[in-house]
Design an enzyme around this catalytic site. Sequence first.
Site, mmCIF file in Angstrom:
data_model
loop_
_atom_site.group_PDB
_atom_site.id
_atom_site.type_symbol
_atom_site.label_atom_id
_atom_site.label_comp_id
_atom_site.label_asym_id
_atom_site.label_seq_id
_atom_site.Cartn_x
_atom_site.Cartn_y
_atom_site.Cartn_z
ATOM 1 N N LYS A 242 43.065 -17.880 -14.347
ATOM 2 C CA LYS A 242 41.942 -17.959 -15.783
ATOM 3 C C LYS A 242 40.653 -18.238 -15.165
ATOM 4 C CE LYS A 242 41.976 -21.941 -17.908
ATOM 5 N NZ LYS A 242 42.214 -22.936 -18.999
ATOM 6 N N ASP B 231 43.074 -17.629 -21.673
ATOM 7 C CA ASP B 231 43.197 -19.085 -21.688
ATOM 8 C C ASP B 231 44.097 -19.225 -22.954
ATOM 9 O OD1 ASP B 231 41.722 -18.512 -23.940
ATOM 10 O OD2 ASP B 231 40.458 -20.219 -23.825
#
Length: 229
Positions: free
Chosen positions: A137, A155
């Site tokens: 991420k 996310d």
Amino acid sequence: MTTSTTSTSDPPPASEIRRVFAAVRRFVARHELPSVSLVAVTSRDPFSILVSTVLSLRTRDDVTLAATRRLVAVAPTVNAVLTLSEDRIAELIYPCGFYRTKARQLLQIARIIRDQHNGTVPADRDALLAMPGVGRKTANLVLGLSFGIPAICVDTHVHRICNRLGWIRSRTPDESERLLEQFVPKRLWIEINELLVLFGQQTCTPQSPRCSLCPIAAHCRRVGVTRSR
Ligand code: SF4
């Protein structure tokens, strides 16, 4: 409000993706950008963006932004960070979640950048992933915002909303990233995180999403939504 759930998932046609992105873009335009995006548009400095991304994990956006600004005001470069003690960094980034761990990680990251990358943040996913506190991420967000390299930062918001829409059916953000890469046009890969973070904070919230106000309700299968406003 009535709810519907379905276990099927079909990648949407390109025209639908375009419509959903356009509607979300209009809807979130009046909101302030997420903290890391704000750092990106104001500084464009890869190290500041990397710092902000690390600080943002398990931390509210306003806290992340303030902590990034405090740290960068004192230590705007890799070498400047390396002059600080771990305690001083922790003091500057408090009250970010896990601020002591993050202070240690930021020092380690600064050392790696100085010793292995000639003092500049590498524009390379594997090199970023080798740094402490940096997962896919974080690496993807840094690649996109710092270097304009297309990468989908999945996310919790991107993962949740794309599953609710019925675009994908996945258990983990990594799986979501792999599935989304197969049908989301590359030119939207960087933008998707910024749009869906804001949309997820304001409308398609984790608990009881605001479906009655949602601008993309007509495109949404509301998979797994059992309660909404
Ligand atoms: S708010 Fe409701 S209708 Fe809108 S995307 Fe989320 S689950 Fe779907």
